[in-house]
Design a protein around this motif. Sequence first.
Motif, PDB file in Angstrom:
ATOM      1  N   GLY A  84       0.797  -1.219   0.000  1.00 51.30           N
ATOM      2  CA  GLY A  84       0.000   0.000   0.000  1.00 51.30           C
ATOM      3  C   GLY A  84       0.829   1.268   0.000  1.00 51.30           C
ATOM      4  N   ASN A  85       2.138   1.147  -0.233  1.00 54.95           N
ATOM      5  CA  ASN A  85       3.007   2.310  -0.319  1.00 54.95           C
ATOM      6  C   ASN A  85       4.195   1.962  -1.191  1.00 54.95           C
ATOM      7  OD1 ASN A  85       5.515   1.559   1.473  1.00 54.95           O
ATOM      8  ND2 ASN A  85       3.734   0.967   2.684  1.00 54.95           N
ATOM      9  N   ASN A  86       4.955   2.985  -1.556  1.00 52.99           N
ATOM     10  CA  ASN A  86       6.126   2.797  -2.400  1.00 52.99           C
ATOM     11  C   ASN A  86       7.264   3.654  -1.855  1.00 52.99           C
ATOM     12  OD1 ASN A  86       8.049   2.503  -4.391  1.00 52.99           O
ATOM     13  ND2 ASN A  86       6.813   3.354  -6.051  1.00 52.99           N
ATOM     14  N   PRO A  87       8.273   3.029  -1.216  1.00 52.28           N
ATOM     15  CA  PRO A  87       9.351   3.802  -0.601  1.00 52.28           C
ATOM     16  C   PRO A  87      10.408   4.300  -1.580  1.00 52.28           C
ATOM     17  CG  PRO A  87       9.788   1.472  -0.328  1.00 52.28           C
ATOM     18  CD  PRO A  87       8.437   1.578  -1.003  1.00 52.28           C
ATOM     19  N   SER A  88      10.287   3.971  -2.850  1.00 53.65           N
ATOM     20  CA  SER A  88      11.356   4.223  -3.821  1.00 53.65           C
ATOM     21  C   SER A  88      11.665   5.706  -3.969  1.00 53.65           C
ATOM     22  CB  SER A  88      10.971   3.664  -5.186  1.00 53.65           C
ATOM     23  OG  SER A  88      10.726   2.277  -5.121  1.00 53.65           O
ATOM     24  N   GLN A  89      12.967   6.014  -4.034  1.00 54.31           N
ATOM     25  CA  GLN A  89      13.388   7.363  -4.364  1.00 54.31           C
ATOM     26  C   GLN A  89      13.239   7.628  -5.859  1.00 54.31           C
ATOM     27  OE1 GLN A  89      17.105   8.768  -2.658  1.00 54.31           O
ATOM     28  NE2 GLN A  89      16.878   7.424  -0.881  1.00 54.31           N
ATOM     29  N   PHE A  90      13.433   6.602  -6.682  1.00 57.72           N
ATOM     30  CA  PHE A  90      13.201   6.758  -8.113  1.00 57.72           C
ATOM     31  C   PHE A  90      11.704   6.582  -8.389  1.00 57.72           C
ATOM     32  CE2 PHE A  90      17.770   5.671  -8.277  1.00 57.72           C
ATOM     33  CZ  PHE A  90      18.214   6.755  -9.031  1.00 57.72           C
ATOM     34  N   ASP A  91      10.952   7.614  -8.020  1.00 50.58           N
ATOM     35  CA  ASP A  91       9.481   7.521  -8.020  1.00 50.58           C
ATOM     36  C   ASP A  91       8.825   8.182  -9.226  1.00 50.58           C
ATOM     37  OD1 ASP A  91      10.002  10.163  -7.470  1.00 50.58           O
ATOM     38  OD2 ASP A  91       9.031  10.180  -5.500  1.00 50.58           O
ATOM     39  N   GLY A  92       9.622   8.612 -10.192  1.00 53.97           N
ATOM     40  CA  GLY A  92       9.054   9.197 -11.396  1.00 53.97           C
ATOM     41  C   GLY A  92       8.837  10.693 -11.331  1.00 53.97           C
ATOM     42  N   THR A  93       9.107  11.310 -10.188  1.00 55.23           N
ATOM     43  CA  THR A  93       8.964  12.753 -10.081  1.00 55.23           C
ATOM     44  C   THR A  93      10.109  13.455 -10.806  1.00 55.23           C
ATOM     45  OG1 THR A  93      10.116  12.729  -7.946  1.00 55.23           O
ATOM     46  CG2 THR A  93       7.714  12.587  -7.897  1.00 55.23           C
ATOM     47  N   SER A  94      10.059  14.768 -10.853  1.00 56.25           N
ATOM     48  CA  SER A  94      11.040  15.545 -11.598  1.00 56.25           C
ATOM     49  C   SER A  94      12.470  15.174 -11.216  1.00 56.25           C
ATOM     50  CB  SER A  94      10.813  17.037 -11.344  1.00 56.25           C
ATOM     51  OG  SER A  94      11.758  17.823 -12.037  1.00 56.25           O
ATOM     52  N   GLY A  95      13.264  14.844 -12.205  1.00 47.70           N
ATOM     53  CA  GLY A  95      14.638  14.441 -11.992  1.00 47.70           C
ATOM     54  C   GLY A  95      14.809  12.962 -11.698  1.00 47.70           C
ATOM     55  N   LYS A  96      13.688  12.258 -11.518  1.00 49.41           N
ATOM     56  CA  LYS A  96      13.724  10.828 -11.193  1.00 49.41           C
ATOM     57  C   LYS A  96      12.863  10.015 -12.153  1.00 49.41           C
ATOM     58  CE  LYS A  96      14.343  12.037  -6.327  1.00 49.41           C
ATOM     59  NZ  LYS A  96      13.764  11.964  -4.953  1.00 49.41           N
ATOM     60  N   GLU A  97      12.647  10.584 -13.339  1.00 45.65           N
ATOM     61  CA  GLU A  97      11.791   9.933 -14.320  1.00 45.65           C
ATOM     62  C   GLU A  97      12.449   8.671 -14.885  1.00 45.65           C
ATOM     63  OE1 GLU A  97      11.413  14.473 -14.738  1.00 45.65           O
ATOM     64  OE2 GLU A  97      13.035  12.995 -14.627  1.00 45.65           O
ATOM     65  N   PRO A  98      11.639   7.737 -15.367  1.00 46.45           N
ATOM     66  CA  PRO A  98      12.217   6.565 -16.032  1.00 46.45           C
ATOM     67  C   PRO A  98      12.826   6.958 -17.370  1.00 46.45           C
ATOM     68  CG  PRO A  98       9.833   6.571 -16.272  1.00 46.45           C
ATOM     69  CD  PRO A  98      10.167   7.700 -15.336  1.00 46.45           C
ATOM     70  N   ALA A  99      13.683   6.107 -17.894  1.00 42.10           N
ATOM     71  CA  ALA A  99      14.264   6.343 -19.212  1.00 42.10           C
ATOM     72  C   ALA A  99      13.161   6.318 -20.269  1.00 42.10           C
ATOM     73  CB  ALA A  99      15.312   5.283 -19.516  1.00 42.10           C
ATOM     74  N   ALA A 100      13.412   6.949 -21.392  1.00 39.63           N
ATOM     75  CA  ALA A 100      12.435   7.010 -22.477  1.00 39.63           C
ATOM     76  C   ALA A 100      11.991   5.610 -22.879  1.00 39.63           C
ATOM     77  CB  ALA A 100      13.037   7.736 -23.676  1.00 39.63           C
ATOM     78  N   GLY A 101      10.680   5.426 -22.987  1.00 37.56           N
ATOM     79  CA  GLY A 101      10.121   4.144 -23.400  1.00 37.56           C
ATOM     80  C   GLY A 101       9.982   3.131 -22.292  1.00 37.56           C
ATOM     81  N   GLU A 102      10.423   3.476 -21.060  1.00 41.14           N
ATOM     82  CA  GLU A 102      10.319   2.551 -19.936  1.00 41.14           C
ATOM     83  C   GLU A 102       9.139   2.925 -19.044  1.00 41.14           C
ATOM     84  OE1 GLU A 102      13.994   2.016 -17.860  1.00 41.14           O
ATOM     85  OE2 GLU A 102      15.123   1.587 -19.690  1.00 41.14           O
ATOM     86  N   GLU A 103       8.569   1.916 -18.383  1.00 42.33           N
ATOM     87  CA  GLU A 103       7.378   2.102 -17.563  1.00 42.33           C
ATOM     88  C   GLU A 103       7.770   2.283 -16.096  1.00 42.33           C
ATOM     89  OE1 GLU A 103       3.137  -0.214 -16.734  1.00 42.33           O
ATOM     90  OE2 GLU A 103       4.396  -0.764 -18.467  1.00 42.33           O
ATOM     91  N   GLN A 104       7.311   3.370 -15.513  1.00 41.63           N
ATOM     92  CA  GLN A 104       7.672   3.701 -14.140  1.00 41.63           C
ATOM     93  C   GLN A 104       7.337   2.591 -13.154  1.00 41.63           C
ATOM     94  OE1 GLN A 104       9.295   6.100 -12.528  1.00 41.63           O
ATOM     95  NE2 GLN A 104       8.769   5.264 -10.530  1.00 41.63           N
ATOM     96  N   SER A 105       6.139   2.035 -13.239  1.00 41.01           N
ATOM     97  CA  SER A 105       5.682   1.063 -12.249  1.00 41.01           C
ATOM     98  C   SER A 105       6.476  -0.239 -12.284  1.00 41.01           C
ATOM     99  CB  SER A 105       4.192   0.755 -12.449  1.00 41.01           C
ATOM    100  OG  SER A 105       3.975   0.093 -13.690  1.00 41.01           O
ATOM    101  N   LYS A 106       7.165  -0.466 -13.397  1.00 43.57           N
ATOM    102  CA  LYS A 106       7.927  -1.711 -13.544  1.00 43.57           C
ATOM    103  C   LYS A 106       9.416  -1.528 -13.250  1.00 43.57           C
ATOM    104  CE  LYS A 106       4.580  -3.702 -16.754  1.00 43.57           C
ATOM    105  NZ  LYS A 106       3.946  -4.482 -15.679  1.00 43.57           N
TER     106      LYS A 106
END
Length: 285
Positions: A84-106
């Motif tokens: 019910g939570n996600n502790p990740s620092q690479f959470d998709g917010t500004s500066g922590k977005e996934p690489a182009a073509g990659e899915e954040q949740s995965k």
Amino acid sequence: CTGCPGGSGSGSLPPVIGSYDAATGTLTVGSVTYMMKPIADGSGLNLGAGAAASDNNGPHTVSLTAYHIGETEVTQELYQAVMGNNPSQFDGTSGKEPAAGEEQSKRPVDTVTWFQCIKFCNKLTDGIAGLGPSERVYTVSGTTVTQNLSKRGFRLPTEAEWEWAARGGTADPYSGGTVAGNVAWFSGNSNHKTHEAGKKTANAYGLYDMSGNVWEWCWDLYNPAVPSGGENPTGPASGFTDRTKRGGSWNTTDDKCKCVYRGGASPDDPAHEGNDVGFRIVCRP
């Protein structure tokens, strides 16, 4: 065990949140599907390497009971579905977005302590149809965790299970090949971030990212001198405080992504918790 890692704090049975089909290796939690791969039992399995092996991982032999192991690291979507939570620092917010073509949740979950992994395994086991609290591998009392490997619930791999799976039945230095860039995200190609799980080449067992992307917690107490051999070794019973991590990460050089490289960190100290540490799960067939 209210408030402690892995404790439910309730005498009532937890709700069913998913299922596991051992025949196909399909774990389903809500709308999330996560695959597990079978690893056959074996005896006289050779682990470690020669004198030049990283961190004193000298040659040793183990025997392992069959197990299933996650095809990838635990993803952010699976962790969210269970906890019910996600502790990740690479959470998709500004500066922590996934690489182009990659899915954040995965992307792999990151910034998890060893104790958070224990709690995840217990909660996942609690909510899987046909398992439940009676099949928990881990019993938690305060900061003391014991395991019962006869249980069918989900857990962390032992260091021996991790290395045998990473090798994929080959002598390749990296999990899946001889060229780090083909199989691993590390400091030389990661662009300073994690990547969607499963984008590099799998090893011969169909496992992705066992080299690189995020370090992976193992069960064993970390003995910096030598890993354990023998039948289903689980590491030292006492005398150490750190827990083992394996595989290297997006933030390490490629040599730390080799199958034989060993590392350790405190299981709960935030100073040792980082955005390059995650985990994958194991269970009995």
